[in-house]
Design a protein around this motif. Structure first.
Motif, PDB file in Angstrom:
ATOM      1  N   CYS A  47       1.017  -1.476  -0.196  1.00 38.43           N
ATOM      2  CA  CYS A  47       0.157   0.250   0.309  1.00 38.43           C
ATOM      3  C   CYS A  47       0.840   1.291   0.323  1.00 38.43           C
ATOM      4  CB  CYS A  47      -1.139  -0.125   1.143  1.00 38.43           C
ATOM      5  SG  CYS A  47      -2.447  -1.355   0.613  1.00 38.43           S
ATOM      6  N   TYR A  48       2.374   1.538  -0.344  1.00 31.54           N
ATOM      7  CA  TYR A  48       2.859   2.496  -0.773  1.00 31.54           C
ATOM      8  C   TYR A  48       2.192   3.188  -1.898  1.00 31.54           C
ATOM      9  CZ  TYR A  48       6.479   1.690   2.059  1.00 31.54           C
ATOM     10  OH  TYR A  48       7.189   0.725   3.861  1.00 31.54           O
TER      11      TYR A  48
ATOM     12  N   HIS B 260       6.530   5.477  -4.565  1.00 30.56           N
ATOM     13  CA  HIS B 260       7.776   5.635  -3.296  1.00 30.56           C
ATOM     14  C   HIS B 260       9.197   5.022  -3.715  1.00 30.56           C
ATOM     15  CE1 HIS B 260       8.860   3.631   0.506  1.00 30.56           C
ATOM     16  NE2 HIS B 260       9.188   2.617  -0.448  1.00 30.56           N
TER      17      HIS B 260
ATOM     18  N   ASN C 120      -0.752  -5.564   5.149  1.00 30.73           N
ATOM     19  CA  ASN C 120      -1.463  -4.546   5.469  1.00 30.73           C
ATOM     20  C   ASN C 120      -2.364  -4.846   6.314  1.00 30.73           C
ATOM     21  OD1 ASN C 120      -1.319  -2.910   2.619  1.00 30.73           O
ATOM     22  ND2 ASN C 120      -1.084  -5.836   2.403  1.00 30.73           N
TER      23      ASN C 120
ATOM     24  N   ALA D  12       8.434   6.538   4.594  1.00 28.58           N
ATOM     25  CA  ALA D  12       7.072   5.800   5.427  1.00 28.58           C
ATOM     26  C   ALA D  12       6.511   7.885   5.686  1.00 28.58           C
ATOM     27  CB  ALA D  12       7.767   4.527   5.864  1.00 28.58           C
TER      28      ALA D  12
ATOM     29  N   GLU E 240       4.649   9.901   3.158  1.00 31.91           N
ATOM     30  CA  GLU E 240       4.296   9.121   2.363  1.00 31.91           C
ATOM     31  C   GLU E 240       2.895   8.662   3.552  1.00 31.91           C
ATOM     32  OE1 GLU E 240       5.889   6.096   0.326  1.00 31.91           O
ATOM     33  OE2 GLU E 240       6.496   7.492  -0.794  1.00 31.91           O
ATOM     34  N   LYS E 241       2.882   7.982   4.217  1.00 25.79           N
ATOM     35  CA  LYS E 241       1.814   6.784   4.804  1.00 25.79           C
ATOM     36  C   LYS E 241       1.363   7.704   5.711  1.00 25.79           C
ATOM     37  CE  LYS E 241       2.331   2.209   3.738  1.00 25.79           C
ATOM     38  NZ  LYS E 241       2.745   0.157   4.588  1.00 25.79           N
ATOM     39  N   LYS E 242       1.950   8.029   6.537  1.00 22.83           N
ATOM     40  CA  LYS E 242       1.336   8.993   7.643  1.00 22.83           C
ATOM     41  C   LYS E 242       0.857  10.215   7.659  1.00 22.83           C
ATOM     42  CE  LYS E 242       2.501   5.536  10.597  1.00 22.83           C
ATOM     43  NZ  LYS E 242       1.345   5.153  11.239  1.00 22.83           N
TER      44      LYS E 242
END
Length: 351
Positions: free
Chosen positions: A173-174, A178, A231, A311, A314-316
């Motif tokens: 799920c990047y 990424h 995930n 990370a 992107e994710k946070k």
């Protein structure tokens, strides 16, 4: 392959006696070759530099630079060592012939000259010289072709690895970008380190190029980790975490199995180090081997910092400043603080 002007083989005749030179000149000319005359070893060296003969006929006993020394010089030079040297010798002096052959001479002809024998000996060595040149050219072309094919194979392998890395990133799920962010940011950080006295001896231009290629493969071992674990929304159990942590060994094994005998190994060696050790922590609390400090390969240290930065942003969805502030609290625990300080300095160049 042509001999030269007029497609005539050039034969250098070296003898201090004019009569011998004239006799050999006529014999060589009758063969359709181009004779070049020199009355001494010193003159012969100048003629070799100017005319690049395909064969040298040299008397042994000459004042100044004799035939032995001439042969030694020619055979000791990379550019002339393959030119055959045929000695001119009196029939009753076999020791002189043996000494000449020991110095690298190919053959000898005796005085008085028998035209048919001279032409036969010269013809053989010219043919061998030409055959050797053609063989070397064939080998050169073959090596170039093989090298080109190996490079193509290596490029195809890299493309397969990048395709796998893209699948892994997608399964984790990047964001789509990424891999490119990771590649770019590792290159930028390595460039910053190259300008630091702490790392300038370890970071070359080639190193920067290689880490840019190798960094995206850091998590390629996730190809062997179940999708649902990668995930899972809630915290992983200890047994599940143990499975996820195996991605470092899986990735290192996958890349290690691809080693071949070429420059491709530089890329693969770094990629293998990164895949295996990018979750090691500076204080030794990481995995898979609990390495600490400079036991951790430098490339893995670089990727470790950049991967966390990517990370977080992107994710946070943290800003650059927020991500760096969070990471600052982990310097000297997770990261090499010297590298992290450089990262902060060049952070505006990170994407």
């Amino acid at each position: 392959m042509e001999w030269g002007d007029g497609n005539q083989a050039r034969v250098l005749i070296v003898d201090d006696l004019e009569l011998n030179r004239l006799i050999l000149e006529e014999i060589i000319r009758e063969m359709g070759c181009h004779p070049v005359l020199a009355e001494s070893g010193e003159a012969a060296l100048k003629a070799v530099a100017e005319f690049r003969p395909q064969l040298v006929l040299s008397d042994i006993s000459m004042p100044g630079l004799d035939g032995y020394e001439l042969c030694r010089i020619l055979k000791g030079n990379e550019r002339t060592r393959n030119i055959p040297v045929v000695f001119i010798s009196a029939f009753d002096n076999p020791e002189a012939v043996v000494k000449g052959l020991d110095l690298g001479g190919e053959d000898y002809i005796t005085k008085p000259f028998v035209p048919e024998i001279v032409q036969a000996r010269v013809g053989v060595h010219l043919s061998l010289y030409q055959a050797n040149r053609e063989l070397k050219e064939t080998n050169r072309r073959l090596q170039a072709s093989v090298k080109e094919q190996l490079q193509q194979i290596e490029q195809e392998k890299k493309e397969v690895l990048y395709a796998l890395a893209a699948i892994v990133a997608q399964n984790s799920c990047y964001q789509r970008e990424h891999i490119e962010r990771l590649r770019h940011n590792c290159s930028i950080l390595a460039q910053g380190m190259q300008l630091s006295p702490l790392f300038e001896d370890q970071i070359s231009d080639a190193y920067i190029n290689t880490i840019e290629l190798a960094a995206p493969l850091c998590d390629i071992g996730n190809i062997g980790v179940p999708w649902e674990l990668l995930n899972k929304a809630e915290a992983l159990r200890e047994d599940e975490m143990a499975i996820v942590r195996k991605h470092t060994s899986i990735g290192a094994k996958l890349l290690g199995d691809l080693h071949v005998g070429s420059d491709y190994n530089e890329f693969l060696s770094m990629a293998q180090d990164i895949a295996h050790y990018h979750h090691e922590n500076w204080d030794g609390s990481g995995y898979p081997e609990g390495l600490a400090g400079d036991q951790i390969p430098l490339a893995a240290q670089i990727v470790s910092i950049v991967e966390v930065y990517c990370a977080l942003t992107e994710k946070k969805h943290y800003t650059r400043e927020e991500a760096l502030e969070i990471m600052d609290g982990e310097a000297e625990i997770k990261f090499n603080s010297d590298i992290f300080r450089i990262c902060r300095k060049i952070s505006r160049q990170l994407c």
